[in-house]
Design a protein around this motif. Structure first.
Motif, mmCIF file in Angstrom:
data_model
loop_
_atom_site.group_PDB
_atom_site.id
_atom_site.type_symbol
_atom_site.label_atom_id
_atom_site.label_comp_id
_atom_site.label_asym_id
_atom_site.label_seq_id
_atom_site.Cartn_x
_atom_site.Cartn_y
_atom_site.Cartn_z
ATOM 1 N N UNK A 197 43.862 40.838 35.970
ATOM 2 C CA UNK A 197 44.736 42.006 36.079
ATOM 3 C C UNK A 197 46.156 41.526 35.773
ATOM 4 N N UNK A 198 46.879 42.293 34.993
ATOM 5 C CA UNK A 198 48.204 41.861 34.550
ATOM 6 C C UNK A 198 49.282 42.854 34.985
ATOM 7 N N UNK A 199 49.548 42.937 36.301
ATOM 8 C CA UNK A 199 50.660 43.782 36.751
ATOM 9 C C UNK A 199 52.000 43.188 36.313
ATOM 10 N N UNK A 200 53.077 43.967 36.460
ATOM 11 C CA UNK A 200 54.389 43.508 35.992
ATOM 12 C C UNK A 200 54.872 42.275 36.739
ATOM 13 N N UNK A 201 54.475 42.147 38.018
ATOM 14 C CA UNK A 201 55.033 41.057 38.827
ATOM 15 C C UNK A 201 54.203 39.780 38.810
ATOM 16 N N UNK A 202 53.117 39.739 38.046
ATOM 17 C CA UNK A 202 52.361 38.492 37.974
ATOM 18 C C UNK A 202 50.862 38.683 37.839
ATOM 19 N N UNK A 203 50.221 37.594 37.467
ATOM 20 C CA UNK A 203 48.784 37.587 37.160
ATOM 21 C C UNK A 203 47.947 37.626 38.447
ATOM 22 N N UNK A 204 46.904 38.452 38.438
ATOM 23 C CA UNK A 204 45.941 38.462 39.550
ATOM 24 C C UNK A 204 44.536 38.356 38.955
ATOM 25 N N UNK A 205 43.800 37.330 39.365
ATOM 26 C CA UNK A 205 42.422 37.186 38.890
ATOM 27 C C UNK A 205 41.468 37.976 39.779
ATOM 28 N N UNK A 206 40.516 38.656 39.150
ATOM 29 C CA UNK A 206 39.537 39.458 39.891
ATOM 30 C C UNK A 206 38.139 38.907 39.593
ATOM 31 N N UNK A 207 37.442 38.455 40.640
ATOM 32 C CA UNK A 207 36.057 37.991 40.485
ATOM 33 C C UNK A 207 35.138 38.909 41.280
ATOM 34 N N UNK A 208 34.030 39.332 40.662
ATOM 35 C CA UNK A 208 33.095 40.237 41.328
ATOM 36 C C UNK A 208 31.685 39.636 41.251
ATOM 37 N N UNK A 209 31.025 39.547 42.395
ATOM 38 C CA UNK A 209 29.624 39.111 42.482
ATOM 39 C C UNK A 209 28.819 40.286 43.048
ATOM 40 N N UNK A 210 27.729 40.671 42.386
ATOM 41 C CA UNK A 210 26.879 41.752 42.890
ATOM 42 C C UNK A 210 25.442 41.244 43.008
ATOM 43 N N UNK A 211 24.895 41.369 44.211
ATOM 44 C CA UNK A 211 23.501 40.976 44.463
ATOM 45 C C UNK A 211 22.621 42.201 44.255
ATOM 46 N N UNK A 212 21.833 42.197 43.163
ATOM 47 C CA UNK A 212 20.985 43.339 42.838
ATOM 48 C C UNK A 212 19.564 43.107 43.331
ATOM 49 N N UNK A 213 18.835 44.224 43.441
ATOM 50 C CA UNK A 213 17.417 44.107 43.764
ATOM 51 C C UNK A 213 16.673 43.532 42.561
ATOM 52 N N UNK A 214 15.581 42.826 42.820
ATOM 53 C CA UNK A 214 14.799 42.249 41.728
ATOM 54 C C UNK A 214 14.113 43.352 40.944
ATOM 55 N N UNK A 215 14.135 43.211 39.601
ATOM 56 C CA UNK A 215 13.480 44.202 38.761
ATOM 57 C C UNK A 215 11.979 43.991 38.791
ATOM 58 N N UNK A 216 11.236 45.110 38.962
ATOM 59 C CA UNK A 216 9.774 45.003 39.041
ATOM 60 C C UNK A 216 9.145 45.200 37.672
#
Length: 216
Positions: A197-216
């Motif tokens: 994310x690049x707001x005017x006042x400085x860089x912010x890193x965004x990390x997202x982890x999602x645990x999904x159900x197993x596909x059958x």
């Protein structure tokens, strides 16, 4: 140290397929690799409004197949397939700039629709980064995003923000999580994305982890 490993690369080859599928030797390998990187960067930038999630590239001696996964396929295809034809011309121009002849190369596109956009780590991270750039309160943005993910049927979600959060002078790291996210268990289906994310006042890193159900 294991917690810092990218969950996608950790599972690649054993539980997840490669994003580029082709074989080459010598100098051709370097050319194909750089070409794939340029095509991915171009498509992710071009199809941002279509909710692009993933790009896979398959190559045969005279054929290239580009498989694009998006949340809104109609935006990519366009009226009567016009959008797809335009996209094909732009990809051919991109390849031609590298000095490669495309006369004998057949390029096909396959457009897949993602089943549930709320369970795509890339789309969730992109939305959080976009809200942060609009100077919305980070805790409210992250909490709402995580609630939507859990309501969509995820088993767990984790979000990490790092950098100058809300314009603070000193950078810091904030972690948020709901449910379980077992990143070290290889058989679990973990989706991961990191977006700046690049707001005017400085860089912010965004990390997202999602645990999904197993596909059958």
């Amino acid at each position: 140290m294991g917690q810092k490993v990218n969950p996608i690369s950790f599972r690649l080859g054993n539980f997840l397929p490669w994003k580029s599928r082709w074989f080459s030797e010598g100098k051709e390998y370097k050319k194909f690799l750089l070409e794939d990187i340029k095509i991915r960067r171009f498509l992710f930038d071009k199809l941002r409004m279509a909710g692009i999630v993933d790009v896979e590239i398959e190559r045969l001696p005279k054929t290239m197949t580009i498989i694009i996964t998006v949340s809104r396929p109609g935006v990519v295809i366009g009226r009567g397939g016009s959008g797809l034809e335009e996209l094909k011309k732009q990809v051919i121009d991109l390849i031609s700039k590298n000095g490669k002849s495309v006369k004998d190369l057949k390029i096909d596109f396959k457009i897949n629709e993602t089943k549930d956009p709320e369970l795509s780590a890339y789309l969730v991270a992109t939305r959080i980064a976009s809200d942060l750039e609009r100077r919305m309160p980070h805790r409210r943005v992250v909490t709402k995003a995580m609630e939507r993910v859990m309501q969509a049927g995820a088993l767990g979600v984790k979000v990490i923000l790092s950098g100058r959060i809300e314009g603070a002078d000193i950078s810091r790291v904030e972690k948020f999580h709901l449910g379980s996210v077992p990143t070290q268990t290889l058989r679990e289906n973990i989706d991961y994305a990191q977006v700046p994310a690049l707001p005017k006042k400085g860089y912010v890193g965004v990390k997202v982890y999602i645990h999904k159900k197993k596909e059958k």
